[in-house]
Design a protein around this motif. Structure first.
Motif, PDB file in Angstrom:
ATOM      1  N   PHE A  89       3.959 -13.606   4.800  1.00 47.21           N
ATOM      2  CA  PHE A  89       4.466 -12.365   5.404  1.00 47.21           C
ATOM      3  C   PHE A  89       3.771 -11.156   4.782  1.00 47.21           C
ATOM      4  O   PHE A  89       3.343 -10.232   5.484  1.00 47.21           O
ATOM      5  CB  PHE A  89       5.980 -12.290   5.203  1.00 47.21           C
ATOM      6  N   ALA A  90       3.640 -11.172   3.448  1.00 43.74           N
ATOM      7  CA  ALA A  90       2.991 -10.061   2.741  1.00 43.74           C
ATOM      8  C   ALA A  90       1.489 -10.060   2.977  1.00 43.74           C
ATOM      9  O   ALA A  90       0.874  -8.995   3.153  1.00 43.74           O
ATOM     10  CB  ALA A  90       3.295 -10.148   1.246  1.00 43.74           C
ATOM     11  N   VAL A 108      -4.230  -5.332   2.526  1.00 41.66           N
ATOM     12  CA  VAL A 108      -5.662  -5.030   2.554  1.00 41.66           C
ATOM     13  C   VAL A 108      -6.164  -4.914   1.120  1.00 41.66           C
ATOM     14  O   VAL A 108      -5.378  -4.686   0.185  1.00 41.66           O
ATOM     15  CB  VAL A 108      -5.970  -3.724   3.317  1.00 41.66           C
ATOM     16  N   ILE A 109      -7.479  -5.072   0.958  1.00 42.17           N
ATOM     17  CA  ILE A 109      -8.116  -4.859  -0.344  1.00 42.17           C
ATOM     18  C   ILE A 109      -8.857  -3.525  -0.299  1.00 42.17           C
ATOM     19  O   ILE A 109      -9.734  -3.325   0.547  1.00 42.17           O
ATOM     20  CB  ILE A 109      -9.111  -5.994  -0.686  1.00 42.17           C
ATOM     21  N   GLU A 110      -8.489  -2.622  -1.160  1.00 40.88           N
ATOM     22  CA  GLU A 110      -9.168  -1.331  -1.263  1.00 40.88           C
ATOM     23  C   GLU A 110      -9.347  -1.009  -2.742  1.00 40.88           C
ATOM     24  O   GLU A 110      -8.372  -0.712  -3.438  1.00 40.88           O
ATOM     25  CB  GLU A 110      -8.354  -0.222  -0.585  1.00 40.88           C
ATOM     26  N   ALA A 127       2.209   0.867   0.600  1.00 42.12           N
ATOM     27  CA  ALA A 127       2.519   0.662  -0.814  1.00 42.12           C
ATOM     28  C   ALA A 127       1.315   0.030  -1.508  1.00 42.12           C
ATOM     29  O   ALA A 127       0.790  -0.994  -1.044  1.00 42.12           O
ATOM     30  CB  ALA A 127       3.744  -0.226  -0.975  1.00 42.12           C
ATOM     31  N   GLU A 128       0.906   0.620  -2.600  1.00 46.80           N
ATOM     32  CA  GLU A 128      -0.241   0.107  -3.358  1.00 46.80           C
ATOM     33  C   GLU A 128       0.219  -0.407  -4.715  1.00 46.80           C
ATOM     34  O   GLU A 128       1.127   0.157  -5.334  1.00 46.80           O
ATOM     35  CB  GLU A 128      -1.297   1.206  -3.540  1.00 46.80           C
ATOM     36  N   ALA A 184       7.597  -2.861   3.031  1.00 44.02           N
ATOM     37  CA  ALA A 184       6.458  -1.968   3.272  1.00 44.02           C
ATOM     38  C   ALA A 184       5.720  -2.417   4.525  1.00 44.02           C
ATOM     39  O   ALA A 184       5.685  -3.605   4.861  1.00 44.02           O
ATOM     40  CB  ALA A 184       5.523  -1.965   2.066  1.00 44.02           C
ATOM     41  N   ASP A 185       5.118  -1.465   5.231  1.00 43.77           N
ATOM     42  CA  ASP A 185       4.375  -1.783   6.449  1.00 43.77           C
ATOM     43  C   ASP A 185       2.925  -2.144   6.159  1.00 43.77           C
ATOM     44  O   ASP A 185       2.293  -2.855   6.938  1.00 43.77           O
ATOM     45  CB  ASP A 185       4.427  -0.584   7.405  1.00 43.77           C
ATOM     46  N   LYS A 186       2.410  -1.669   5.041  1.00 44.61           N
ATOM     47  CA  LYS A 186       1.043  -1.972   4.642  1.00 44.61           C
ATOM     48  C   LYS A 186       1.005  -2.101   3.125  1.00 44.61           C
ATOM     49  O   LYS A 186       1.572  -1.269   2.408  1.00 44.61           O
ATOM     50  CB  LYS A 186       0.085  -0.866   5.095  1.00 44.61           C
TER      51      LYS A 186
END
Length: 458
Positions: free
Chosen positions: A210-211, A216-218, A118-119, A185-187
């Motif tokens: 937890f989050a 990640v930062i993209e 999820a972004e 969400a897993d990522k």
């Protein structure tokens, strides 16, 4: 070839919605075939050309409702689960819009083994003024859905030995889109560190940690050079000038170009007229009115925004590309926004002038020209550097120190003219504003309660 990944993006291209385009860019960069779940199109699929690249199958949802409202969210959930018939190994969703995350969440509930990425494009709970979005039309009233979600939260708590708060009815769609996505969400993908901090810091420590662990930062993707030549932009640029461009859509209080206007207007330079600045803005009329107050108005050319691939090609034809931060000083502790167009500029091989806010994600990019959006002197210095880098040097250039006061006076006169042009509309707007304030005042305790309760757990 069959695809094992479903991309959920209702406003996917050929829609020109920025968030959908960024999803499409990620697909192009990943170079892997996916299925796409999106809103129903008017165009036939066979006419989509390059937008079909790496798209194995498209699943169309007939929306017919106002996005992000509870009515639309629940309609989307019911219709979507009837349309998505495959068991996918991976799903991906991106906000804005919130509907995308709700559909992905529902699929995750039905298919717990699916890997959900999820972004987030921008904060959802908080608006650009760092205020909670508390419009009552975005608050759900669906006890059955709340009970279903809470059963999943209880299961998550038991599995992870946690005590994540249950949700309440009358919670905001935007609050739920953040909170539930953080949990299930897993990522999690954020475009910059400031954005991640601003969003996760709204939540108690256990949710935050937890989050954070699965985030990640993209930054927004930059496409390969070949995509900058898919569609030619006919611009008719005069090579005798330094051609500069700003590609935007909206021009508003927190994203403006007063620092650019100041730098060009206050500078006495014999080659200043060698600059041509193209502004691609949706509201052409408004921009022309603002520019009409400038003595350098002939240096500006205002045009409508271009289609995406035409825009990419246009970026390769200008000498300097301009990008500006949203101004957040005084309302945010740090700037959580990153303009997505910087990623497109980086693939153009052209010089970039970034008008940044101190400490923002944009301020950290290594581009040729950078100036503090609040430091008019630094903006003027970069304008001189641009002139000199293109062979236009004036050793006797000077500064009009009175310009700032003159600019404010001109803008005030323009504002007064526009404001007084329709006194009836002004009176109606004032009455509507008072009514809205009364409504918000009487209901604010209801609207903010779910977020306030979860904040109090800190």
């Amino acid at each position: 070839m069959d695809s094992d990944e479903l991309v959920i993006s209702l406003l996917f291209p050929p829609s020109d919605y920025v968030s959908g385009i960024n999803v499409f860019k990620r697909i192009l960069n990943n170079k892997k075939s996916v299925d796409v779940f999106q809103a129903k199109l008017e165009l036939p699929v066979e006419d989509l050309g390059i937008f079909n690249q790496y798209i194995n199958d498209r699943i169309f949802l007939d929306i017919g409702c106002e996005l992000d409202t509870p009515e639309c969210v629940f309609k989307s959930l019911e219709d979507s689960m009837n349309l998505i018939e495959k068991d996918y190994a991976k799903i991906y969703s991106r906000s804005w819009i919130a509907n995308n995350h709700f559909i992905a969440l529902e699929y995750k509930f039905s298919n717990p083994d699916v890997f959900w990425t999820a972004e987030f494009s921008d904060p959802l709970i908080l608006n650009i003024s760092n205020k909670i979005r508390n419009n009552k039309k975005f608050f759900i009233d669906n006890p059955d859905y709340v009970d279903e979600v809470n059963r999943h939260i209880i299961g998550l708590n038991e599995k992870n030995n946690c005590e994540f708060p249950l949700i309440e009815n009358r919670s905001s769609v935007f609050f739920l889109a953040e909170y539930l996505t953080y949990l299930f969400a897993d990522k999690l993908v954020f475009t910059n560190e400031n954005q991640r901090n601003a969003m996760l810091n709204q939540f108690p420590e256990d949710v935050h940690e937890f989050a954070l662990k699965k985030s990640v930062i993209e930054r927004h993707p930059t496409l390969d050079e070949k995509y900058y030549h898919v569609q030619s932009a006919e611009l008719d640029l005069n090579e005798n000038y330094i051609n500069m461009a700003y590609f935007g859509r909206d021009y508003y209080g927190q994203r403006h170009f007063e620092s650019l206007f100041y730098s060009i207007e206050s500078l006495n330079h014999k080659f200043k007229d060698k600059i041509r600045i193209y502004l691609f803005i949706e509201d052409v009329s408004l921009m022309k009115k603002l520019i009409s107050t400038l003595s350098s108005r002939d240096s500006f050319i205002v045009k409508k925004p271009l289609d995406y691939f035409e825009f990419l090609n246009a970026t390769t034809k200008f000498d300097v590309l301009m990008v500006n931060d949203v101004v957040t000083d005084g309302v945010w502790p740090y700037n959580p926004y990153l303009p997505s167009k910087i990623s497109d500029y980086l693939g153009s091989s052209r010089d970039i002038w970034a008008f940044y806010e101190n400490g923002s994600a944009l301020s950290k990019f290594d581009v040729k020209y950078k100036s503090d959006i609040r430091d008019f002197n630094s903006c003027r210095t970069q304008l001189i550097n641009i002139l000199e880098d293109h062979g236009f040097k004036d050793e006797n250039c000077s500064v009009n120190e009175d310009y700032f006061a003159q600019r404010l006076t001109a803008l005030n006169r323009l504002y007064d003219f526009e404001f007084k042009k329709n006194s009836k509309l002004k009176a109606e707007n004032e009455a509507l504003k008072e009514l809205n304030e009364d409504i918000l005042s009487s209901n604010s305790w209801k609207l903010t309660k779910p977020l306030r309760d979860i904040r109090n757990k800190k």
